[in-house]
Design a protein around this motif. Structure first.
Motif, mmCIF file in Angstrom:
data_model
loop_
_atom_site.group_PDB
_atom_site.id
_atom_site.type_symbol
_atom_site.label_atom_id
_atom_site.label_comp_id
_atom_site.label_asym_id
_atom_site.label_seq_id
_atom_site.Cartn_x
_atom_site.Cartn_y
_atom_site.Cartn_z
ATOM 1 N N LEU A 1 1.432 -0.885 -0.143
ATOM 2 C CA LEU A 1 -0.160 0.220 0.304
ATOM 3 C C LEU A 1 0.970 1.170 -0.161
ATOM 4 O O LEU A 1 2.181 1.194 0.705
ATOM 5 C CB LEU A 1 -0.616 -0.022 0.775
ATOM 6 C CG LEU A 1 -2.046 -0.622 0.807
ATOM 7 C CD1 LEU A 1 -3.206 -1.014 2.579
ATOM 8 C CD2 LEU A 1 -3.351 -0.903 -0.026
ATOM 9 N N ASP A 2 0.534 2.385 -0.943
ATOM 10 C CA ASP A 2 1.273 3.738 -0.615
ATOM 11 C C ASP A 2 0.320 4.674 -0.520
ATOM 12 O O ASP A 2 -0.491 4.732 -0.966
ATOM 13 C CB ASP A 2 1.219 4.097 -2.412
ATOM 14 C CG ASP A 2 2.632 4.846 -2.388
ATOM 15 O OD1 ASP A 2 1.952 5.703 -2.193
ATOM 16 O OD2 ASP A 2 3.626 4.963 -3.473
ATOM 17 N N THR A 3 0.980 5.476 0.617
ATOM 18 C CA THR A 3 0.078 6.405 1.413
ATOM 19 C C THR A 3 -0.264 7.751 0.375
ATOM 20 O O THR A 3 -1.557 7.559 0.443
ATOM 21 C CB THR A 3 0.760 7.003 2.542
ATOM 22 O OG1 THR A 3 1.898 7.209 1.984
ATOM 23 C CG2 THR A 3 0.760 6.225 3.674
ATOM 24 N N CYS A 4 0.132 8.295 -0.658
ATOM 25 C CA CYS A 4 -0.205 9.056 -1.408
ATOM 26 C C CYS A 4 -0.814 8.037 -2.578
ATOM 27 O O CYS A 4 -2.259 9.652 -2.872
ATOM 28 C CB CYS A 4 1.549 9.616 -2.291
ATOM 29 S SG CYS A 4 1.178 10.326 -3.195
ATOM 30 N N HIS A 5 -1.179 7.265 -3.006
ATOM 31 C CA HIS A 5 -2.064 6.580 -4.232
ATOM 32 C C HIS A 5 -3.098 6.374 -3.473
ATOM 33 O O HIS A 5 -4.374 6.750 -3.378
ATOM 34 C CB HIS A 5 -1.551 5.509 -4.892
ATOM 35 C CG HIS A 5 -0.137 5.015 -5.511
ATOM 36 N ND1 HIS A 5 0.287 3.908 -5.408
ATOM 37 C CD2 HIS A 5 0.757 6.595 -5.341
ATOM 38 C CE1 HIS A 5 1.607 4.835 -5.959
ATOM 39 N NE2 HIS A 5 1.562 5.851 -6.096
ATOM 40 N N LEU A 6 -3.392 5.896 -1.864
ATOM 41 C CA LEU A 6 -4.593 6.238 -0.641
ATOM 42 C C LEU A 6 -5.666 7.187 -1.173
ATOM 43 O O LEU A 6 -6.151 7.653 -1.149
ATOM 44 C CB LEU A 6 -4.219 5.595 0.167
ATOM 45 C CG LEU A 6 -4.086 3.979 0.515
ATOM 46 C CD1 LEU A 6 -2.917 3.627 2.336
ATOM 47 C CD2 LEU A 6 -4.701 2.795 0.272
ATOM 48 N N VAL B 1 -4.459 12.305 -8.787
ATOM 49 C CA VAL B 1 -2.913 12.489 -9.063
ATOM 50 C C VAL B 1 -1.657 11.923 -8.485
ATOM 51 O O VAL B 1 -2.077 12.459 -7.280
ATOM 52 C CB VAL B 1 -3.620 13.614 -9.795
ATOM 53 C CG1 VAL B 1 -2.001 14.288 -10.064
ATOM 54 C CG2 VAL B 1 -3.908 14.452 -10.372
ATOM 55 N N ASP B 2 -1.083 11.062 -8.962
ATOM 56 C CA ASP B 2 -0.051 10.724 -7.726
ATOM 57 C C ASP B 2 0.835 11.055 -8.242
ATOM 58 O O ASP B 2 1.717 11.597 -8.963
ATOM 59 C CB ASP B 2 0.128 9.211 -8.773
ATOM 60 C CG ASP B 2 0.997 8.127 -8.165
ATOM 61 O OD1 ASP B 2 1.864 8.653 -7.321
ATOM 62 O OD2 ASP B 2 1.760 7.476 -8.835
ATOM 63 N N ARG B 3 1.100 12.218 -7.291
ATOM 64 C CA ARG B 3 2.034 13.490 -6.970
ATOM 65 C C ARG B 3 2.636 13.642 -5.464
ATOM 66 O O ARG B 3 2.676 13.552 -4.925
ATOM 67 C CB ARG B 3 2.316 14.571 -7.607
ATOM 68 C CG ARG B 3 2.036 14.762 -8.697
ATOM 69 C CD ARG B 3 2.711 15.052 -9.667
ATOM 70 N NE ARG B 3 2.285 14.782 -10.947
ATOM 71 C CZ ARG B 3 1.038 14.025 -12.340
ATOM 72 N NH1 ARG B 3 1.669 13.128 -11.478
ATOM 73 N NH2 ARG B 3 1.367 15.392 -13.295
ATOM 74 N N HIS B 4 4.208 12.584 -5.384
ATOM 75 C CA HIS B 4 4.359 12.594 -4.239
ATOM 76 C C HIS B 4 5.686 13.263 -3.830
ATOM 77 O O HIS B 4 6.049 14.759 -4.085
ATOM 78 C CB HIS B 4 5.791 11.468 -4.614
ATOM 79 C CG HIS B 4 5.346 10.134 -4.741
ATOM 80 N ND1 HIS B 4 5.627 8.803 -4.671
ATOM 81 C CD2 HIS B 4 3.822 9.352 -5.024
ATOM 82 C CE1 HIS B 4 5.220 7.881 -5.040
ATOM 83 N NE2 HIS B 4 3.878 8.453 -5.821
ATOM 84 N N ALA B 5 5.059 13.766 -2.319
ATOM 85 C CA ALA B 5 5.589 14.674 -2.041
ATOM 86 C C ALA B 5 6.757 14.256 -0.542
ATOM 87 O O ALA B 5 6.611 13.187 -0.089
ATOM 88 C CB ALA B 5 4.461 15.666 -1.270
#
Ligand SMILES: [Zn+2]
Ligand SMILES: [Zn+2]
Length: 298
Positions: free
Chosen positions: A180-185, A230-234
Motif C-alpha cells: 500500500l502506498d500512502t500517496c496513492h491511497l 493524481v499521483d504526485r509524491h511529496a
C-alpha cells in the motif's frame, strides 16, 4: 516499524546496501534492471553473489541488517494491456523480474496494478489474473509478488481495496500479497488525515483481502488533495497528508508492523535523511491531544 527508502543502483546492487546503511535504513527498495526500458542487461552471477555476500555480512549485526529488500517493477509493463505485444512483453518482464529477485534472495517484488486502456475494469482484472497466473505457474522462487494500489490516475485499476481483492481472489495464490502506498491511497480518496477515513480504509482492507496480506507500506506525502486521483509524491509533512496524517497512519496497529519505504523526491543530498527523521519523529511523538491547552470548553 522498520524504515527504509528506494535507493539508487547506479553504482551496482551491492552498493545500494551500503547506501542504505549510510542513511541508517533498516529496509530497502531497488530496481533490479533498467526501470525505463523493455531491454534489461542480463544479471551476471558475480553481481548476484556480491549482493548476497554483502547482505549476509550486514545481517551479522542486528544494527546493520537490511530487511526486507524489495524490488520495484520497471514502469513500462502493463499486465492489463489490451495491446497484444505490450501484454506479452509485460508478462515476460514479470517472469524475468521475479527470476532476478529470486536469484538475489529478495523478499518481495512490487508491481503496480495495470491500466485498462479504455476497456472495463473487470476485463483488465481478468487479463492481469491470466498473465500473473501464467507466470506464477512456471515460477518456483522464494520472492513474493506484491500488488500495489494506485491513485486511479487515467485508466489505472487498483484504486480501491475492492479491485485489488477481486484480483487476489481470482489468483488464489499465497505467493501474492499487497503493497500500500500512502500517496496513492490519499489521492484515490482515502482520507488518511481523518480517523473516519483511516477506519474506512482498514474496514475495506478487512472485507476485501484481510490485513495479513499487506506486506509493505510505501510512505509518501501527496502534493495533490484527497480524491484528486493524481499521483504526485511529496516530502513527508510537506504535502496534503501532513505530519498529523502520518502520525495517525504509522502508529495504527495494522500498519505499525509493516516495513515502510520512502519513494519521496530525491533532489537534494539530504532529502532521504530528512524524510527518515520525520518518519521517526511521527512514530515517537505523542498525539497532539496531549499538548492542547488546558481549560478548553468541555
Ligand atoms: Zn509506491
Ligand atoms: Zn506513485
Amino acid at each position: 516499524m522498520r524504515l527504509g527508502a528506494h535507493l539508487s543502483i547506479a553504482k551496482g546492487l551491492p552498493s545500494a546496501l551500503d547506501l542504505a546503511l549510510k542513511h541508517q535504513c533498516q529496509c530497502l527498495q531497488v530496481f533490479v534492471g533498467n526501470p525505463r526500458s523493455w531491454k534489461t542487461a542480463p544479471l551476471p552471477d558475480e553481481a548476484v553473489e556480491a549482493f548476497r555476500r554483502r547482505r549476509a555480512q550486514l545481517a551479522l549485526k542486528t544494527s546493520t541488517r537490511i530487511e526486507p529488500v524489495v524490488a520495484h517493477m520497471p514502469y513500462l509493463p502493463n499486465l492489463a494491456s489490451c495491446r497484444r505485444d505490450v501484454y506479452r512483453l509485460s508478462r515476460q518482464a514479470l517472469a524475468d523480474q521475479l527470476d532476478r529477485c529470486a536469484r538475489l534472495g529478495l523478499e518481495y517484488l512490487v508491481v503496480h496494478m495495470g491500466k485498462h486502456e479504455g476497456r472495463s475494469i473487470p476485463q483488465a482484472l481478468e487479463r492481469m489474473a491470466r498473465a500473473i497466473g501464467k507466470v506464477l505457474r512456471a515460477y518456483s522462487g522464494g520472492t513474493m509478488l506484491l500488488l500495489e494500489n494506485t491513485a486511479g490516475q487515467g485508466t489505472e485499476t487498483g484504486r480501491t481495496m475492492e479491485e485489488i481483492g477481486q484480483l487476489l481472489r481470482r489468483l488464489d495464490d499465497p505467493r501474492v500479497g499487497v503493497c500500500l502506498d500512502t500517496c496513492h491511497l490519499f489521492a484515490a480518496g482515502y482520507d488518511l488525515t481523518e480517523a473516519t477515513g483511516l477506519k474506512q480504509l482498514v474496514d475495506e482492507i478487512e472485507t476485501s483481502f484481510g490485513c495479513t496480506r499487506v506486506h509493505v507500506l510505501h510512505v509518501n506525502d501527496s502534493k495533490k488533495p484527497c480524491g484528486s486521483r493524481v499521483d504526485r509524491h511529496a516530502h513527508i509533512g510537506e504535502g496534503c497528508i501532513g505530519e498529523a496524517g502520518f502520525r495517525r497512519v504509522l502508529v495504527h496497529p495494522v500498519f505499525r508492523r509493516l516495513p515502510a519505504i520512502l519513494e519521496t523526491p530525491q533532489d537534494d543530498p539530504g532529502d532521504v535523511d530528512r524524510n527518515l527523521a520525520r518518519l521517526r519523529a511521527c512514530l515517537r511523538r505523542p498525539r497532539q491531544r496531549a499538548i492542547e491547552p488546558a481549560g478548553r470548553a468541555e
